[in-house]
Design a protein around this motif. Structure first.
Motif, mmCIF file in Angstrom:
data_model
loop_
_atom_site.group_PDB
_atom_site.id
_atom_site.type_symbol
_atom_site.label_atom_id
_atom_site.label_comp_id
_atom_site.label_asym_id
_atom_site.label_seq_id
_atom_site.Cartn_x
_atom_site.Cartn_y
_atom_site.Cartn_z
ATOM 1 N N ALA A 67 0.873 -1.181 0.000
ATOM 2 C CA ALA A 67 0.000 0.000 0.000
ATOM 3 C C ALA A 67 0.905 1.224 0.000
ATOM 4 N N GLY A 68 0.576 2.182 -0.829
ATOM 5 C CA GLY A 68 1.375 3.401 -0.952
ATOM 6 C C GLY A 68 1.029 4.074 -2.251
ATOM 7 N N SER A 69 2.038 4.336 -3.071
ATOM 8 C CA SER A 69 1.794 4.893 -4.394
ATOM 9 C C SER A 69 2.345 3.917 -5.426
ATOM 10 N N LYS A 70 1.854 4.012 -6.643
ATOM 11 C CA LYS A 70 2.363 3.117 -7.681
ATOM 12 C C LYS A 70 3.838 3.398 -7.936
ATOM 13 N N ALA A 71 4.231 4.670 -7.843
ATOM 14 C CA ALA A 71 5.645 5.018 -8.010
ATOM 15 C C ALA A 71 6.503 4.301 -6.966
ATOM 16 N N GLN A 72 6.025 4.219 -5.721
ATOM 17 C CA GLN A 72 6.765 3.497 -4.682
ATOM 18 C C GLN A 72 6.833 2.007 -4.997
ATOM 19 N N ALA A 73 5.748 1.458 -5.519
ATOM 20 C CA ALA A 73 5.728 0.033 -5.861
ATOM 21 C C ALA A 73 6.756 -0.268 -6.944
ATOM 22 N N TYR A 74 6.861 0.631 -7.942
ATOM 23 C CA TYR A 74 7.898 0.473 -8.964
ATOM 24 C C TYR A 74 9.281 0.589 -8.324
ATOM 25 N N ALA A 75 9.477 1.640 -7.529
ATOM 26 C CA ALA A 75 10.789 1.893 -6.922
ATOM 27 C C ALA A 75 11.229 0.745 -6.022
ATOM 28 N N ASP A 76 10.278 0.132 -5.322
ATOM 29 C CA ASP A 76 10.594 -0.979 -4.426
ATOM 30 C C ASP A 76 10.714 -2.310 -5.163
ATOM 31 N N GLY A 77 10.431 -2.306 -6.477
ATOM 32 C CA GLY A 77 10.519 -3.535 -7.249
ATOM 33 C C GLY A 77 9.361 -4.487 -7.021
ATOM 34 N N ILE A 78 8.289 -4.010 -6.391
ATOM 35 C CA ILE A 78 7.119 -4.857 -6.134
ATOM 36 C C ILE A 78 6.415 -5.179 -7.450
ATOM 37 N N ILE A 79 6.396 -4.199 -8.365
ATOM 38 C CA ILE A 79 5.840 -4.444 -9.693
ATOM 39 C C ILE A 79 6.871 -4.050 -10.744
ATOM 40 N N THR A 80 6.876 -4.796 -11.818
ATOM 41 C CA THR A 80 7.705 -4.465 -12.972
ATOM 42 C C THR A 80 6.867 -4.709 -14.223
ATOM 43 N N ASP A 81 7.142 -3.958 -15.239
ATOM 44 C CA ASP A 81 6.488 -4.142 -16.523
ATOM 45 C C ASP A 81 7.435 -3.631 -17.602
ATOM 46 N N LYS A 82 6.974 -3.608 -18.847
ATOM 47 C CA LYS A 82 7.837 -3.162 -19.944
ATOM 48 C C LYS A 82 8.350 -1.752 -19.718
ATOM 49 N N ASN A 83 7.490 -0.867 -19.178
ATOM 50 C CA ASN A 83 7.901 0.517 -18.932
ATOM 51 C C ASN A 83 8.992 0.602 -17.867
ATOM 52 N N SER A 84 8.848 -0.153 -16.792
ATOM 53 C CA SER A 84 9.860 -0.085 -15.734
ATOM 54 C C SER A 84 11.147 -0.770 -16.172
ATOM 55 N N GLU A 85 11.052 -1.801 -16.999
ATOM 56 C CA GLU A 85 12.262 -2.451 -17.505
ATOM 57 C C GLU A 85 13.026 -1.499 -18.436
ATOM 58 N N LYS A 86 12.296 -0.738 -19.260
ATOM 59 C CA LYS A 86 12.938 0.256 -20.128
ATOM 60 C C LYS A 86 13.559 1.359 -19.270
ATOM 61 N N ALA A 87 12.872 1.759 -18.210
ATOM 62 C CA ALA A 87 13.403 2.778 -17.306
ATOM 63 C C ALA A 87 14.704 2.298 -16.668
#
Length: 174
Positions: A67-87
């Motif tokens: 629980a938090g923000s989607k940006a935090q979930a990306y930053a924490d590596g909880i979620i990954t997708d094509k956009n975060s892999e490109k980032a």
């Protein structure tokens, strides 16, 4: 069960199942929820937008795994997708360009690394050297390069300031 004085609503257009959540527990399904929480305070109604990831565990119970923000979930590596892999790849490219710039500028006795961090919007010689080595599509992106005692430590990259996906490279271990 609803708490007195607290209201919540879900953004049904955004909520739904997602393919993968990077957690160690076993689960059969994962869902992301976008919820706005409102509560009464002495100054009037206060609202907060939240991003929640839930998983259906082996006992068939839904549990919150983030629980938090989607940006935090990306930053924490909880979620990954094509956009975060490109980032991640873009952050690595900036890091590698910064390595070359540090090496080159370290030979220049007139240049001194004066700051702990250098932001891509600055006109410092270090930033200019980094941008010279970047592909055109990365030159106008937003990054901060962190220096520790004159040596490259890490970079933080995003497409623009305040972007949802922000990547630290190499990943900082706490």
């Amino acid at each position: 069960e609803q708490i007195s004085g607290v209201r919540y609503s879900f953004d049904k257009d955004k909520c739904g199942f997602i393919d993968k959540v990077n957690i160690s527990e076993e689960y059969s399904k994962a869902a992301e929820l976008y919820v706005t929480i409102a509560y009464d305070s002495s100054e009037g109604e206060v609202t907060s937008s939240q991003y929640i990831l839930m998983v259906l565990d082996k006992d068939n119970d839904w549990k919150v795994c983030f629980a938090g923000s989607k940006a935090q979930a990306y930053a924490d590596g909880i979620i990954t997708d094509k956009n975060s892999e490109k980032a991640e790849a873009n952050a690595q490219a900036v890091y590698e360009a910064a390595e070359k710039a540090v090496t080159e500028l370290s030979k220049d006795k007139s240049y001194k690394f004066e700051y702990m961090n250098y932001i891509s919007t600055e006109t410092d010689k270090f930033i200019e050297k980094i941008k010279e080595q970047l592909p055109d599509e990365l030159k106008d992106t937003y990054f901060t390069v962190f220096i520790d005692e004159g040596k490259l430590d890490y970079v933080v990259w995003s497409q623009e300031a305040g972007a949802e996906i922000t990547v630290t490279y190499p990943e900082k271990k706490n």
